[in-house]
Structures are given as C-alpha cells and as structure tokens.
Scaffold this active site. Structure first.
Site, PDB file in Angstrom:
ATOM      1  N   ALA A 112       0.825  -1.212   0.000  1.00  0.00           N
ATOM      2  CA  ALA A 112       0.000   0.000   0.000  1.00  0.00           C
ATOM      3  C   ALA A 112       0.858   1.260   0.000  1.00  0.00           C
ATOM      4  O   ALA A 112       0.498   2.257  -0.640  1.00  0.00           O
ATOM      5  CB  ALA A 112      -0.938   0.006   1.205  1.00  0.00           C
ATOM      6  N   ASP A 113       1.978   1.237   0.688  1.00  0.00           N
ATOM      7  CA  ASP A 113       2.867   2.397   0.712  1.00  0.00           C
ATOM      8  C   ASP A 113       3.501   2.629  -0.658  1.00  0.00           C
ATOM      9  O   ASP A 113       3.519   3.753  -1.174  1.00  0.00           O
ATOM     10  CB  ASP A 113       3.970   2.202   1.755  1.00  0.00           C
ATOM     11  CG  ASP A 113       3.498   2.473   3.167  1.00  0.00           C
ATOM     12  OD1 ASP A 113       2.616   3.319   3.339  1.00  0.00           O
ATOM     13  OD2 ASP A 113       4.018   1.839   4.095  1.00  0.00           O
ATOM     14  N   VAL A 114       4.043   1.553  -1.230  1.00  0.00           N
ATOM     15  CA  VAL A 114       4.707   1.684  -2.527  1.00  0.00           C
ATOM     16  C   VAL A 114       3.699   2.060  -3.602  1.00  0.00           C
ATOM     17  O   VAL A 114       3.945   2.945  -4.434  1.00  0.00           O
ATOM     18  CB  VAL A 114       5.430   0.375  -2.890  1.00  0.00           C
ATOM     19  CG1 VAL A 114       5.974   0.426  -4.315  1.00  0.00           C
ATOM     20  CG2 VAL A 114       6.573   0.116  -1.906  1.00  0.00           C
ATOM     21  N   GLY A 116       2.478   5.665  -3.058  1.00  0.00           N
ATOM     22  CA  GLY A 116       3.516   6.594  -3.488  1.00  0.00           C
ATOM     23  C   GLY A 116       3.634   6.669  -5.000  1.00  0.00           C
ATOM     24  O   GLY A 116       3.833   7.750  -5.572  1.00  0.00           O
TER      25      GLY A 116
END
Length: 261
Positions: free
Chosen positions: A177-179, A182
C-alpha cells in the site's frame, strides 16, 4: 569515446522545486522518484527527524532504508508549531511548484499550511496529500499503516482465497500500500504538472492508499459483481532441488510452446 560530442539530456523535472512534508514510506517513495527525475526536493522534518532514520539495515551507522527512500533530497529540521517557522515556510512555498504531505488529514491545516492558505500565496502550487482513506469520509482520521490498508481494501482476504489450505491471510512484510500509494501520487503529480502547463493553475491531489489498493484488484473487483464457481488461472511456484521455479503458460499456444521447450 561513446557518446562524445552529444549533449546530455536534462532531467525531466529539472527546475521543479518540491517541498516535502512526508515521512516513513509512502510519501518519501513518491518524492524520491521526483528527485530521481531531477526535481529539487526539500524534505521538511521535525526536530526529532523522520523515524525511519533510526531503522535498520544500517551502513556505517546510518539507515540504508532511509537512504533508499530519501536519496537526492535536501533536508531541513524545524518546529512547525513555531509561528516564525511557518512564516518562513510560506515564503518558501511562493517559490515551489509542488508540495507533498502525508500527515493525518487536518494536521497541515492546524499548522496553517492547508491547500487553501498556500494556494492563495502561490496559485500554481500542486499540493498532494497522501493518506490511508482520503481527506474526507468516515475513516479519514483513522490511523492507516500499510498492513491495515491491506486488510481494509480486501487484498488480504482475496489473497487468502488463492492459498489452498490456508486458514488465515498471509503475513506480509512488503508494504504494498505504501509503494503503490507513493507510485500513484508520483503519477498524479506528473499529470497535474502537465495540466498546469495548459491552465496555469495548481490543484489539490487527494491520494488515498485504500483506493490505490482496491484499484490493484482489477480482476477481483469485476469477479465480485458476477459471482460463480470459476476462479482465474493460478500459477503455483514449483519446488526444485535448489529453490523454486515459476511456470506460467497464459494460453493454449503458450502451453504448447512450453511443452516443445
């Protein structure tokens, strides 16, 4: 010498100045890619610094994890509760093209650095807010770390369906989810920069990691609307003497080619 006499191509974002209020992973991942394309990225940290600065693995006492996410950026540490610092930030905003932040919704407004305030200073400013659930809605203020978003988006349960015999969702140390959030932010900023070339106006980008994760479930979101017994083809890693091999024929013809090989 190869390339002698050729003019080196400039970075796609040379001359673009980015004010980076992000920390941990999703936001820094986006702004690292902006820096990679030549943007001048100024990372604004608290006096304690981004918490990832202390996380292993370390090289020569410094976090390689932090370095991977923040290479190519400049950094300033300051107290955003100080009126003098806020005045200085506003002066800096007037010279910036992009601002990226991943605080919980409402935090930037409490600092006096919300989009409406800063757009009045710089109407060309592209202001990207990255959060778990978006800037509005019933869960907007909920904490939203990547593993929580994996669960809330349905990703964990969808993935469980593909694990025959498993009785609980898989543990994941890879923060998709972060990657993904981003990466979506990075792409949205490029589109906003292009649109600004045509209109002269900046805009506020509301980037939700939850929506990024749901958008990744391309087949599953469609399948859910047409319930049945059929599942998509699955490809299982095959164990060998020295590891695993992935065999993934995608069509009858591809399978014939595999058999011939």
């Amino acid at each position: 010498m190869a390339g002698e006499g050729k003019t080196q191509m400039a970075g796609a974002l040379d001359g673009v100045r980015v004010l980076d209020f992000t920390s941990v992973m999703a936001g820094p991942f986006a702004t690292r890619m902006l820096a990679d394309l030549g943007a001048e990225v100024i990372k604004v940290e608290s006096l304690e610094g981004d918490q990832v600065r202390a996380r292993p693995p370390k090289r020569d006492g410094y976090s390689a994890y932090f370095g991977n996410l923040n290479a190519g950026k400049q950094s300033i540490a300051c107290n955003l509760k100080s009126p003098e610092i806020i005045d200085l930030i506003k002066q800096l905003v007037a010279t910036c093209d992009v601002l990226v932040e991943n605080f919980r919704p409402g935090v930037m407004a409490r600092f006096g650095l919300d989009f409406a305030t800063l757009a009045a200073i710089n109407p060309r400013l592209i202001y990207c807010s990255i959060s778990g659930y978006g800037q509005t809605g019933p869960k907007a203020l909920f904490p939203a770390y990547a593993p929580v978003i994996h669960a809330a988006s349905g990703f964990d349960m969808v993935n469980l369906r593909y694990q025959d015999g498993a009785d609980r969702p898989a543990t994941s140390g890879i923060f998709i989810a972060d990657v993904l959030g981003g990466t979506h932010a990075f792409g949205a900023i490029q589109a906003a920069l292009y649109q600004r070339e045509r209109t002269g106006q900046g805009q506020h980008i509301d980037l939700s990691m939850l929506e990024a994760m749901v958008g990744m479930l391309v087949f599953e979101t469609q399948e859910a609307q047409f319930p049945g017994d059929a599942r998509r083809p699955l490809y299982t890693p095959l164990k060998t003497n020295d590891g695993f091999i992935m065999v993934a024929p995608t069509s009858p013809r591809n399978f014939e080619q595999l058999s011939d090989a």
